[in-house]
Design a protein around this motif. Structure first.
Motif, PDB file in Angstrom:
ATOM      1  N   PHE A  23       0.804  -0.942  -0.183  1.00 19.73           N
ATOM      2  CA  PHE A  23       0.015  -0.149   0.023  1.00 19.73           C
ATOM      3  C   PHE A  23       1.575   0.827  -0.122  1.00 19.73           C
ATOM      4  O   PHE A  23       0.885   2.114  -0.936  1.00 19.73           O
ATOM      5  N   LYS A  24       1.969   1.096   0.570  1.00 21.24           N
ATOM      6  CA  LYS A  24       3.019   2.294   0.756  1.00 21.24           C
ATOM      7  C   LYS A  24       3.520   2.655  -0.276  1.00 21.24           C
ATOM      8  O   LYS A  24       3.491   3.932  -0.721  1.00 21.24           O
ATOM      9  N   SER A  25       4.254   2.298  -0.972  1.00 15.67           N
ATOM     10  CA  SER A  25       4.793   2.038  -2.320  1.00 15.67           C
ATOM     11  C   SER A  25       3.503   2.346  -3.686  1.00 15.67           C
ATOM     12  O   SER A  25       3.785   3.273  -4.432  1.00 15.67           O
ATOM     13  N   TRP A  26       2.233   1.789  -3.223  1.00 22.57           N
ATOM     14  CA  TRP A  26       1.535   2.529  -3.597  1.00 22.57           C
ATOM     15  C   TRP A  26       1.648   3.793  -4.066  1.00 22.57           C
ATOM     16  O   TRP A  26       1.405   4.940  -5.152  1.00 22.57           O
ATOM     17  N   CYS A  27       1.202   4.279  -2.736  1.00 19.68           N
ATOM     18  CA  CYS A  27       0.954   5.774  -2.528  1.00 19.68           C
ATOM     19  C   CYS A  27       1.880   6.518  -3.571  1.00 19.68           C
ATOM     20  O   CYS A  27       1.202   7.493  -3.961  1.00 19.68           O
ATOM     21  N   GLU A  28       3.456   5.663  -2.530  1.00 19.43           N
ATOM     22  CA  GLU A  28       4.305   6.833  -3.111  1.00 19.43           C
ATOM     23  C   GLU A  28       4.277   7.217  -4.705  1.00 19.43           C
ATOM     24  O   GLU A  28       5.082   7.953  -5.096  1.00 19.43           O
ATOM     25  N   LYS A  29       3.785   5.819  -5.940  1.00 23.18           N
ATOM     26  CA  LYS A  29       4.007   5.879  -7.192  1.00 23.18           C
ATOM     27  C   LYS A  29       2.544   7.188  -6.989  1.00 23.18           C
ATOM     28  O   LYS A  29       3.052   7.439  -9.234  1.00 23.18           O
ATOM     29  N   GLN A  30       2.275   6.921  -6.735  1.00 24.52           N
ATOM     30  CA  GLN A  30       1.175   7.824  -7.572  1.00 24.52           C
ATOM     31  C   GLN A  30       1.553   9.866  -6.978  1.00 24.52           C
ATOM     32  O   GLN A  30       0.933  10.252  -7.660  1.00 24.52           O
ATOM     33  N   MET A  31       2.895   9.829  -6.683  1.00 28.76           N
ATOM     34  CA  MET A  31       2.527  11.069  -5.580  1.00 28.76           C
ATOM     35  C   MET A  31       3.799  11.602  -6.988  1.00 28.76           C
ATOM     36  O   MET A  31       4.094  11.398  -7.320  1.00 28.76           O
ATOM     37  N   LYS A  32       3.622  13.053  -6.429  1.00 29.71           N
ATOM     38  CA  LYS A  32       4.675  13.886  -8.228  1.00 29.71           C
ATOM     39  C   LYS A  32       5.706  14.296  -7.579  1.00 29.71           C
ATOM     40  O   LYS A  32       6.347  14.009  -6.497  1.00 29.71           O
ATOM     41  N   ARG A  33       6.918  13.176  -8.317  1.00 23.03           N
ATOM     42  CA  ARG A  33       7.915  12.903  -7.808  1.00 23.03           C
ATOM     43  C   ARG A  33       9.274  14.453  -7.943  1.00 23.03           C
ATOM     44  O   ARG A  33       8.853  14.866  -8.438  1.00 23.03           O
ATOM     45  N   PRO A  34      10.411  14.416  -7.038  1.00 20.19           N
ATOM     46  CA  PRO A  34      10.962  15.232  -6.567  1.00 20.19           C
ATOM     47  C   PRO A  34      11.510  15.472  -8.275  1.00 20.19           C
ATOM     48  O   PRO A  34      12.177  14.715  -8.865  1.00 20.19           O
TER      49      PRO A  34
END
Length: 543
Positions: A23-34
């Protein structure tokens, strides 16, 4: 927090399944990359990744003799990849100092052992800039437990007592409130719903009805959660869907079935809608479950009325508890037919157009207010002259003035009692401050009521409690300057402390004939000071 509530919170927390591993890695993939920042100097480039914070110094690919590490020439908004952490993003100029902020909402559907559907709500925040390495946080802000027949909500709140965030149990509408907003839902939620206690929920039909009623701006995932909570609170909503009562369905979803005009504890249509007559149910179905018609029909049955449809239409779009109270009061003095006829007569426009109905409504409000004021002022409400005045506007204004006068009378009586020293000090203050010259007089206020009316007539703030209290306790004194020819007409108000005038104003906080009265009041102050020095109780006239 009560013991029972704390135990229920602990029970709900314990029954919550653990988070999926991905779940956490899935959320991270949805976020805008720095972003990856760069600064070029000729054929050299300084490159800094906002994700890991590391900096790379390199030569561009067309000058390999200057270094063994070769990269493509960095350009703004072109794809970029950090050689250290693998962050895949885009290039941005290094002199751009603004913070990159990304906030997203995520939803996770899970099942407990007893098939209760749990909707967990997470807020994910990510911040970065050229001078700041990526900072991110994931917070679970709420958990909705959807059982068959009820919804329980855990909402995370900050507690000042414990100086920490803790779960708060929520069963009804109102505070604390967590808004369901647009976000992304963890994959697999459809199958989770099918395996839950809500598997018979007509989800697609509910979502379609609601989105068509509230326009397509009602986001899909928001509509899904609202629909599921509505069904959980009142599974009988399935009946209204099948009966095509779309307007009522939309109202129920909007309120999560917590809607006072529908008794969700009952299991029959008649019981839930609080309607006994079959013809009223049929009318409601024909009108697609119009909630306002429902409220009117409920009122009719409660009061044992049988209204004409055209009467009901006059109040459609305006009906609420206040309207109900107004009509109930008016029907003590007339029939519904008389109420409608007289209101149309006062309106002066016998038409069912939108404009005509709008004017009917305004006249209805005026008429009901008039009767209420008559009643409150103690008039004989059996007198037809009072019930049905020839000129409603004129009599309404008379009642407003009389009621305001009655309120003023009560207010003044209360304030005179609260600030009794103002009246007690009047005679002694007259000896000290009373004066007359050049066609004007100056005197202190007789009582609190006189100060209040002075402020109201001149439209300034002297009638407030702070001025009354100050005069009452002797901190300052309110004086009135008036014309000798019109001693009862307010003109200028003065606040004085000892022999020093703090301020003076006329109507609307303006200073009439300012140059003249500025000198006039300065002379008045000088004579007060002279009298204080002589300790003389005779005040020489100012001027």
């Amino acid at each position: 927090m009560k013991v029972a509530e704390e135990e229920e919170i602990n029970r709900l927390v314990e029954m919550t399944p653990p988070l999926p591993e991905d779940f956490k890695s899935w959320c991270e993939k949805q976020m805008k990359r720095p972003l990856i920042y760069y600064r070029r100097n000729g054929k050299e480039a300084e490159i800094k990744c906002a994700a890991c914070g590391k900096t790379l110094y390199a030569k561009t690919a067309d000058m390999p003799e200057y270094g063994t590490l070769q990269i493509e020439t960095p350009r703004k908004e072109h794809p970029a990849r950090c050689v250290y952490c693998g962050n895949q993003s885009f290039y941005e100029w290094m002199y751009v100092k603004r913070k990159e902020l990304d906030d997203k909402r995520f939803y996770l559907y899970q099942l407990t052992e007893d098939k209760t559907l749990v909707i967990r709500i997470f807020d994910y925040n990510r911040t970065s800039s050229v001078d700041r390495i990526m900072d991110e946080s994931q917070t679970e802000v709420a958990r909705f437990f959807l059982e068959y027949g009820q919804v329980k909500k855990l909402i995370r709140l900050y507690t000042y007592k414990g100086d920490e965030y803790a779960w708060c149990l929520k069963k009804t509408a109102g505070y604390p409130y967590i808004q369901v907003i647009e976000g992304k839902t963890f994959p697999g939620w459809e199958q989770t719903v099918k395996e839950s206690a809500l598997k018979y929920c007509p989800l697609d039909e509910l979502v379609n009805v609601v989105r068509s009623h509230f326009t397509q701006n009602y986001k899909p995932n928001v509509a899904v959660i609202d629909a599921l909570m509505t069904y959980a609170n009142n599974p009988a909503i399935e009946m209204y869907v099948k009966m095509h009562m779309d307007k009522l369905v939309s109202r129920l979803v909007w309120r999560e079935s917590i809607y006072g005009d529908v008794n969700r504890k009952k299991r029959t249509v008649n019981g839930q809608l609080k309607l006994k007559k079959k013809e009223n149910i049929n009318r409601l179905v024909k009108e697609k479950g119009d909630p306002e018609l429902l409220e009117i029909l409920q009122y009719e049955e409660k009061m044992e009325f049988q209204w004409k449809p055209e009467w009901e239409d006059l109040f459609r779009g305006k009906w609420d508890k206040n309207t109900e109270k107004r009509i109930t009061r008016m029907l003590k003095y007339m029939t519904m037919q008389q109420l409608v006829n007289r209101t149309w007569k006062y309106t002066g426009e016998l038409t069912d157009s939108a404009k005509g109905k709008g004017e009917f409504w305004q006249t209805f409000l005026e008429y009901s207010d008039y009767l209420r004021m008559r009643e409150e002022l103690g008039y004989d409400m059996t007198n037809e002259v009072f019930i049905h005045p020839k000129d409603l506007d004129e009599k309404h204004q008379e009642m407003v003035k009389e009621q305001n006068a009655r309120k003023d009378e009560m207010t003044i009586k209360k304030k005179n009692k609260e600030f009794a020293n103002i009246a007690k000090r009047y005679e002694s203050l007259c000896k000290r401050y009373q004066a007359a010259a050049d066609g004007y007089i100056i005197r202190p206020a007789r009582d609190a009521g006189e100060i209040i009316m002075e402020g109201r007539i001149l439209h300034h703030c002297v009638g407030g409690d702070n001025y009354l209290s100050s005069h009452d306790k002797g901190r300052s004194t309110i004086l009135f300057l008036r014309s000798e020819k019109k001693p009862k007409k307010p003109y200028i108000t003065i606040e004085i402390r000892g022999t020093h005038i703090v301020q003076w104003y006329g109507a609307h906080d303006k200073k009439p004939n300012e140059e003249f009265f500025k000198k006039y009041l300065k002379d008045y102050e000088d004579q007060l000071e002279q009298r204080e020095k002589r300790n003389d109780r005779v005040l020489v006239a100012a001027g």
